[in-house]
Each structure stands twice: as C-alpha cells, then as structure tokens.
Scaffold this motif. Structure first.
Motif, PDB file in Angstrom:
ATOM      1  N   MET A   1       0.894  -1.275   0.063  1.00  0.00           N
ATOM      2  CA  MET A   1       0.116  -0.253  -0.314  1.00  0.00           C
ATOM      3  C   MET A   1       0.844   0.934  -0.231  1.00  0.00           C
ATOM      4  N   PRO A   2       0.940   2.266  -1.030  1.00  0.00           N
ATOM      5  CA  PRO A   2       1.521   3.823  -0.601  1.00  0.00           C
ATOM      6  C   PRO A   2       1.170   3.667   0.215  1.00  0.00           C
ATOM      7  N   PRO A   3       1.894   5.091   1.067  1.00  0.00           N
ATOM      8  CA  PRO A   3       2.071   5.912   1.512  1.00  0.00           C
ATOM      9  C   PRO A   3       0.445   7.193   2.011  1.00  0.00           C
ATOM     10  N   ILE A   4       0.410   7.008   0.258  1.00  0.00           N
ATOM     11  CA  ILE A   4      -0.569   8.221   1.141  1.00  0.00           C
ATOM     12  C   ILE A   4      -1.919   7.376  -0.342  1.00  0.00           C
ATOM     13  N   THR A   5      -2.649   7.293   0.481  1.00  0.00           N
ATOM     14  CA  THR A   5      -4.236   6.702  -0.544  1.00  0.00           C
ATOM     15  C   THR A   5      -5.800   8.357  -0.582  1.00  0.00           C
ATOM     16  N   CYS A   6      -6.603   7.147  -0.821  1.00  0.00           N
ATOM     17  CA  CYS A   6      -7.528   8.271  -0.845  1.00  0.00           C
ATOM     18  C   CYS A   6      -9.144   7.128  -1.947  1.00  0.00           C
ATOM     19  N   HIS A   7     -10.044   8.168  -1.139  1.00  0.00           N
ATOM     20  CA  HIS A   7     -10.922   7.022  -1.020  1.00  0.00           C
ATOM     21  C   HIS A   7     -12.112   8.150  -1.367  1.00  0.00           C
ATOM     22  N   ILE A   8     -13.565   7.896  -1.908  1.00  0.00           N
ATOM     23  CA  ILE A   8     -13.663   8.813  -2.716  1.00  0.00           C
ATOM     24  C   ILE A   8     -15.999   8.506  -2.076  1.00  0.00           C
ATOM     25  N   LEU A   9     -16.251   9.141  -1.973  1.00  0.00           N
ATOM     26  CA  LEU A   9     -17.744   8.214  -1.643  1.00  0.00           C
ATOM     27  C   LEU A   9     -18.802   9.630  -2.630  1.00  0.00           C
ATOM     28  N   ASP A  10     -19.699   9.043  -3.408  1.00  0.00           N
ATOM     29  CA  ASP A  10     -20.481   9.216  -4.125  1.00  0.00           C
ATOM     30  C   ASP A  10     -21.897   9.658  -2.873  1.00  0.00           C
ATOM     31  N   THR A  11     -22.031  10.715  -2.456  1.00  0.00           N
ATOM     32  CA  THR A  11     -23.139  11.566  -1.319  1.00  0.00           C
ATOM     33  C   THR A  11     -24.507  11.432  -2.181  1.00  0.00           C
ATOM     34  N   THR A  12     -25.000  11.216  -3.234  1.00  0.00           N
ATOM     35  CA  THR A  12     -26.049  11.713  -4.191  1.00  0.00           C
ATOM     36  C   THR A  12     -26.565   9.975  -4.770  1.00  0.00           C
ATOM     37  N   LYS A  13     -26.210   9.288  -4.739  1.00  0.00           N
ATOM     38  CA  LYS A  13     -26.121   7.803  -4.971  1.00  0.00           C
ATOM     39  C   LYS A  13     -26.294   7.288  -4.229  1.00  0.00           C
ATOM     40  N   GLY A  14     -25.363   7.755  -2.478  1.00  0.00           N
ATOM     41  CA  GLY A  14     -24.786   6.703  -1.594  1.00  0.00           C
ATOM     42  C   GLY A  14     -24.168   5.582  -1.394  1.00  0.00           C
ATOM     43  N   LYS A  15     -23.006   5.826  -3.265  1.00  0.00           N
ATOM     44  CA  LYS A  15     -22.072   4.614  -3.533  1.00  0.00           C
ATOM     45  C   LYS A  15     -21.229   4.779  -3.512  1.00  0.00           C
ATOM     46  N   PRO A  16     -19.812   4.295  -3.388  1.00  0.00           N
ATOM     47  CA  PRO A  16     -18.275   4.707  -3.831  1.00  0.00           C
ATOM     48  C   PRO A  16     -18.373   5.369  -5.781  1.00  0.00           C
ATOM     49  N   ALA A  17     -18.018   6.653  -5.643  1.00  0.00           N
ATOM     50  CA  ALA A  17     -17.516   6.649  -6.535  1.00  0.00           C
ATOM     51  C   ALA A  17     -15.959   6.526  -7.822  1.00  0.00           C
ATOM     52  N   SER A  18     -16.606   5.509  -9.219  1.00  0.00           N
ATOM     53  CA  SER A  18     -15.830   4.178  -9.498  1.00  0.00           C
ATOM     54  C   SER A  18     -15.382   4.891 -10.445  1.00  0.00           C
ATOM     55  N   ASN A  19     -13.563   6.067 -10.924  1.00  0.00           N
ATOM     56  CA  ASN A  19     -13.541   5.674 -12.053  1.00  0.00           C
ATOM     57  C   ASN A  19     -13.368   7.038 -11.991  1.00  0.00           C
ATOM     58  N   VAL A  20     -13.058   7.402 -11.141  1.00  0.00           N
ATOM     59  CA  VAL A  20     -12.030   9.101 -11.094  1.00  0.00           C
ATOM     60  C   VAL A  20     -10.793   8.731 -11.165  1.00  0.00           C
ATOM     61  N   THR A  21     -10.556   9.844 -11.671  1.00  0.00           N
ATOM     62  CA  THR A  21      -9.024  10.229 -12.229  1.00  0.00           C
ATOM     63  C   THR A  21      -8.452  11.501 -11.202  1.00  0.00           C
ATOM     64  N   CYS A  22      -8.018  11.278 -10.461  1.00  0.00           N
ATOM     65  CA  CYS A  22      -6.729  11.430  -9.216  1.00  0.00           C
ATOM     66  C   CYS A  22      -5.418  11.646  -9.750  1.00  0.00           C
ATOM     67  N   ALA A  23      -5.280  13.194  -8.969  1.00  0.00           N
ATOM     68  CA  ALA A  23      -3.747  13.327  -9.242  1.00  0.00           C
ATOM     69  C   ALA A  23      -3.082  13.924  -8.700  1.00  0.00           C
ATOM     70  N   LEU A  24      -1.957  13.037  -7.416  1.00  0.00           N
ATOM     71  CA  LEU A  24      -1.022  13.944  -6.729  1.00  0.00           C
ATOM     72  C   LEU A  24       0.481  14.720  -7.017  1.00  0.00           C
ATOM     73  N   TYR A  25      -0.195  15.600  -5.814  1.00  0.00           N
ATOM     74  CA  TYR A  25       1.278  16.890  -6.206  1.00  0.00           C
ATOM     75  C   TYR A  25       2.230  17.229  -5.024  1.00  0.00           C
ATOM     76  N   GLN A  26       3.560  16.681  -5.640  1.00  0.00           N
ATOM     77  CA  GLN A  26       3.691  17.785  -3.622  1.00  0.00           C
ATOM     78  C   GLN A  26       4.398  19.087  -4.114  1.00  0.00           C
ATOM     79  N   LEU A  27       3.359  19.754  -3.531  1.00  0.00           N
ATOM     80  CA  LEU A  27       3.810  21.473  -3.460  1.00  0.00           C
ATOM     81  C   LEU A  27       5.116  22.179  -3.328  1.00  0.00           C
ATOM     82  N   SER A  28       5.572  21.714  -1.906  1.00  0.00           N
ATOM     83  CA  SER A  28       6.960  21.955  -1.238  1.00  0.00           C
ATOM     84  C   SER A  28       7.285  21.145  -0.272  1.00  0.00           C
ATOM     85  N   ALA A  29       8.945  20.639  -0.299  1.00  0.00           N
ATOM     86  CA  ALA A  29       9.311  20.113   0.139  1.00  0.00           C
ATOM     87  C   ALA A  29       8.962  20.670   1.699  1.00  0.00           C
ATOM     88  N   ASN A  30       8.909  21.653   2.079  1.00  0.00           N
ATOM     89  CA  ASN A  30       9.115  22.188   3.587  1.00  0.00           C
ATOM     90  C   ASN A  30       7.867  22.480   3.771  1.00  0.00           C
TER      91      ASN A  30
END
Length: 157
Positions: A1-30
């Motif tokens: 498992m990577p050290p950063i994970t995420c999870h999306i729940l679609d509250t309009t459907k009451g279900k997990p949101a599948s096939n959502v593109t997610c991108a991870l950035y490091q904006l600063s090392a400080n």
C-alpha cells in the motif's frame, strides 16, 4: 500500500465513486511552507515558484470501491528520490515531509453519469491540500465525500 491513499464516496448515490481520475502533487518539500509567520504582503504579492507549472508525480483512477489502491508513478519526474520513490522500480514505500495536493477530477466523473440531474457539477475538480509533517506518519488517507454541488473531507485512518 502506498503511503498516501484516498477514497471517494458519491453522496448523491450513496455509493463509492468509481473511475475518478486523481492526481498527486508535492507542492513544497517544506512542511512549514505557509505558516502564519510566513504569510505577509510580500508572500501574497509575489507568486512562489513552487506552485508554477505543477506536474503530478502520480496519477490513478478509483476502483469499483472508490479507492486508489496503487498510484501510477510518473517515471519522468526528477523528484522521485526526494519523494521517497525508488526511481528504478517506481515503488513508493517511504513518505517524505512536505505540502501535498490531491486533485480529484470530478467534472469528468459527473459528466459520465447517466442521470441528467447528476451530470452537472459546480466543481470541475476538487483540490485537497495537506501537510505531511516531519517526521511523517507512515500512512495518510484522504477521503472525499462528494456530491455534484458540495464536498467535504477529513483525515482518514
């Protein structure tokens, strides 16, 4: 498992949101980059180079459970070693301190919806900024509770 994970729940459907593109950035090392002491007129007036030309170091799509179990690492990034990612295997086991961002591409998700009432969204994407302190915890989980006109998040476990 990577050290950063995420999870999306679609509250309009009451279900997990599948096939959502997610991108991870490091904006600063400080991790202290934008503390109250550093926010002044000079910082506001002069944009910081750390935030220009943001390129994600990892991307993925949520699975049927709305989760990102593994990131696809951008092997062309010149920051891999500084991020704790092995540049040869592209495996990520060590988390480094800094200011990070996950961008959830929500417009694409809602546009793919078959229910006309849910195809429109107020947010084309949702950016969640968070700090990984020094020393970092082993794992950070960022859940997103999402509807087409609102969202909320919290530090998960």
């Amino acid at each position: 498992m990577p050290p950063i994970t995420c999870h999306i729940l679609d509250t309009t459907k009451g279900k997990p949101a599948s096939n959502v593109t997610c991108a991870l950035y490091q904006l600063s090392a400080n991790p202290e980059y934008l503390t109250n002491d550093s926010i002044d007129q000079e910082v506001i007036a002069v944009p910081n180079d750390d935030f220009k030309g943001e390129i994600p170091f990892a991307v993925a799509r949520t699975n049927d459970d709305g989760r990102i179990p593994q990131w696809i690492i951008n092997g062309k990034s010149n920051k891999l070693e500084a991020l704790g990612i092995d540049s040869k295997s592209l495996e990520w086991h060590t988390l480094k301190p800094g200011v990070y961002k996950i961008r959830f591409h929500t417009k694409q998700y809602f546009n793919a919806n078959r229910d006309e009432l849910l195809t429109r969204t107020f947010f084309p994407f949702v950016d969640i900024h968070f700090v990984v302190n020094n020393p970092p915890d082993k794992h950070y989980h960022i859940p997103l509770l999402l509807s087409n006109h609102s969202y909320t998040t919290y530090r998960g476990s």
